[in-house]
Scaffold this active site. Structure first.
Site, PDB file in Angstrom:
ATOM      1  N   CYS A 125       0.822  -1.213   0.000  1.00  0.00           N
ATOM      2  CA  CYS A 125       0.000   0.000   0.000  1.00  0.00           C
ATOM      3  C   CYS A 125       0.854   1.260   0.000  1.00  0.00           C
ATOM      4  CB  CYS A 125      -0.910   0.021   1.227  1.00  0.00           C
ATOM      5  SG  CYS A 125      -1.829  -1.493   1.522  1.00  0.00           S
ATOM      6  N   SER A 135     -11.869  -5.099   9.754  1.00  0.00           N
ATOM      7  CA  SER A 135     -11.278  -4.644   8.504  1.00  0.00           C
ATOM      8  C   SER A 135     -12.388  -4.380   7.505  1.00  0.00           C
ATOM      9  CB  SER A 135     -10.347  -5.732   7.963  1.00  0.00           C
ATOM     10  OG  SER A 135     -10.094  -5.527   6.594  1.00  0.00           O
ATOM     11  N   ASP A 157      -4.764   2.220   5.272  1.00  0.00           N
ATOM     12  CA  ASP A 157      -6.003   2.673   5.900  1.00  0.00           C
ATOM     13  C   ASP A 157      -5.896   3.922   6.771  1.00  0.00           C
ATOM     14  OD1 ASP A 157      -6.594   0.269   4.792  1.00  0.00           O
ATOM     15  OD2 ASP A 157      -7.411  -0.656   6.588  1.00  0.00           O
ATOM     16  N   LYS A 158      -4.986   3.941   7.735  1.00  0.00           N
ATOM     17  CA  LYS A 158      -4.967   5.022   8.725  1.00  0.00           C
ATOM     18  C   LYS A 158      -4.242   6.261   8.232  1.00  0.00           C
ATOM     19  CE  LYS A 158      -6.951   1.812  10.839  1.00  0.00           C
ATOM     20  NZ  LYS A 158      -6.680   0.851   9.775  1.00  0.00           N
TER      21      LYS A 158
END
Length: 559
Positions: free
Chosen positions: A52, A474, A126-127
């Site tokens: 990612c 998730s 994600d974060k």
């Protein structure tokens, strides 16, 4: 021009009493003429250890090229990231949600301390994105986000794969429904290169929400990681930030309550991750906008679920890109009255103005249904309340798993015990698996439960077992699941009182979650409930446990 546009950086670059600062800037190669120019901080969450994020530093260089072409100054800095996919199912997952706040704090710190005039955040996992958004809300300097983009699908024996395929393959192997050879083949081929997890999981969910908030360029959320469009977007960021600085169009002048309602509506239409609830609550707090769980409930009730995207559906984000991308979805939503087109964006135009000349969804695409033929007439995000979750809980109910589940509690004090129980065949059809002491304080860090939910799916129990937790899920999770149960068990929430054999009813029509045990019995159990010590007594997780709020408030740490 310089005095007007470099209103922050001039404090160090133009003040004659700051010669040391200017000497240090000369040391990095800036000329006297450069010191008169606006300075743009380029905050990258790039690191080599995760698909990612592995390409983000390269994208940051492309962003810098676009700024240099304008003869402005772009300066790259880095902050941390945590790979959810790699840390999932381990103690490392407890650092995932806290990383959001570390990212926010570090971006805020660098931009303020270095006196940058604007911020371009280059984000992936994600974060990263909510962390950058929180920083932007606090800073309120001209800003935009470049999302690293989605990963290409993997492939093994003709089947399209993503990271969740690898998680679910473990359950299939344990259930002896696939061979060791096929298991290894799926693992080796699920993730073919750079980019965030390919379904409508948390990264793609938050990227889409950012486009609806107006804080990225059109198509920024759906341009794939390795596409020419993503590189062009990075180059275009320079011109966009120049316009933002020249017009002093900062995030708080762009983002309104209506912007958040647009983001929630888009997440609902796309079937996005439950993590969006946590993150948008926290981002709204940073923007001083009052957003609550009730707002999610209201918007979900009036917004249809339209996207046949993984994890509950068939398609991946790259498929959506080929069909027209997120702007095409937003254009359909605008036409169907599901979006407020008057909201401003980083282009300096409104959503409606951005979408006006962009193409609609492909005529023969099968990914996005119309509001007239929805997958579900209301949203998949359900805010549940009841005697088991007085402050609320978040369920992801697409309709495929049914809308009511009543079953027998199978209780585990933590995720690791649950994983062992699933592997040992303890979970049976009709069970409500309870995973507790995994909340924001009790975890600490509110880890995601993708490993147990994927194992349940892999074992073929997805249609006959529910799972509830004070932890998170998730975006790759699917099935009858309820998370964010508040107050959490560690704080003495009702989840701490559940015993094996209790009956639990989850009703996504009435939006309730009920422990069917008499009040007097629960009170006796509470009298015998011992206070539990924090799992961590030093370091980051200790500080997080001491500061973090309830999940019902977004797990904010600056209350």
């Amino acid at each position: 021009m310089a005095q007007e546009l470099n209103k922050y950086s001039k404090v160090v670059t133009q003040d004659p009493t700051q010669p040391a600062a200017q000497a240090m800037l000369h040391a990095i190669g800036l000329t006297d003429e450069d010191l008169k120019k606006p300075q743009i901080g380029i905050g990258s969450t790039g690191f080599e250890g995760n698909p990612c994020n592995m390409h983000l530093n390269d994208l940051a260089v492309e962003v810098k090229k676009g700024i240099k072409a304008l003869e402005w100054v772009g300066l790259i800095f880095n902050t941390i990231g945590v790979s959810d996919g790699i840390s999932m199912g381990t103690a490392g997952m407890r650092y995932s949600l806290p990383s959001r706040d570390i990212i926010a704090d570090s971006m805020e710190t660098v931009v303020n301390a270095q006196a940058y005039d604007a911020l371009i955040a280059v984000t992936g996992c994600d974060k990263n994105m909510p962390g950058a958004l929180i920083a932007m809300g606090r800073l309120d300097r001209p800003s935009l986000i470049i999302y690293g983009g989605t990963i290409a699908p993997g492939c093994f024996k003709g089947e399209a794969l993503d990271v969740v395929s690898a998680f679910e393959a473990l359950g299939k192997k344990q259930a002896k429904t696939i061979s060791e050879e096929d298991f290894n083949g799926i693992v080796a081929n699920a993730c073919p290169g750079p980019g965030a997890c390919g379904g409508m999981y948390t990264a793609n969910t938050m990227a889409s929400a950012i486009e609806a908030l107006g804080l990225c360029l059109p198509y920024g959320s759906s341009n794939p990681a390795q596409s020419p469009e993503k590189k062009a977007e990075c180059n275009a960021a320079g011109k966009a930030i120049k316009h933002l600085v020249e017009t002093d169009l900062s995030p708080r002048k762009i983002v309104t309550r209506a912007s958040f309602e647009n983001a929630i509506a888009l997440v609902t239409v796309l079937g996005g991750s439950t993590n969006a609830v946590l993150h948008l609550l926290a981002v709204a707090h940073a923007f001083d906008i009052n957003l609550t769980l009730e707002d999610f409930a209201k918007i979900s009730a009036r917004t249809p679920y339209l996207a046949d995207l993984k994890p509950s559906g068939k398609y991946l984000m790259e498929d959506l890109h080929k069909a027209g991308g997120v702007p095409a979805v937003m254009k359909q939503m605008l036409k169907e009255g599901l979006l407020d087109g008057n909201c401003m964006t980083v282009t300096g135009k409104t959503i409606a103005e951005n979408l006006k000349d962009l193409p609609e969804l492909g005529e023969n695409q099968k990914i996005i249904h119309s509001a007239k033929t929805p997958i579900k007439t209301s949203g998949h995000l359900r805010i549940l309340k009841g005697n088991l979750a007085p402050e609320g809980a978040v369920a992801k109910i697409t309709g495929k798993e049914g809308e009511i589940f009543e079953g027998t509690a199978r209780v585990y004090d933590g995720e690791f015990a649950t994983n062992d129980g699933i592997a040992n065949g303890e979970i049976q059809s009709g069970d409500v698996v309870v995973i507790r002491y995994e909340g924001p304080k009790g975890g600490p860090g509110m880890p995601e439960m993708l490993k147990p939910t994927s194992a349940i799916m892999g074992k073929g129990l997805g249609d006959s077992v529910a799972l509830i937790t004070d932890g998170r899920f998730s975006g790759g999770t699917h099935g009858f699941v309820v998370g964010h149960i508040s107050p959490e068990a560690f704080l003495g929430g009702p989840l701490a009182l559940v015993e094996n054999g209790d009956i639990i009813r989850i009703d996504a029509i009435k939006n309730s979650i009920t422990l069917k045990v008499a009040d007097d019995i629960l009170e006796k159990r509470r009298e015998n409930l011992a206070e539990r010590p924090l799992r961590k007594h030093t370091g980051t997780l200790y500080k997080y446990a001491k500061l973090v709020s309830s999940a019902s408030l977004g797990c904010i740490t600056d209350q």
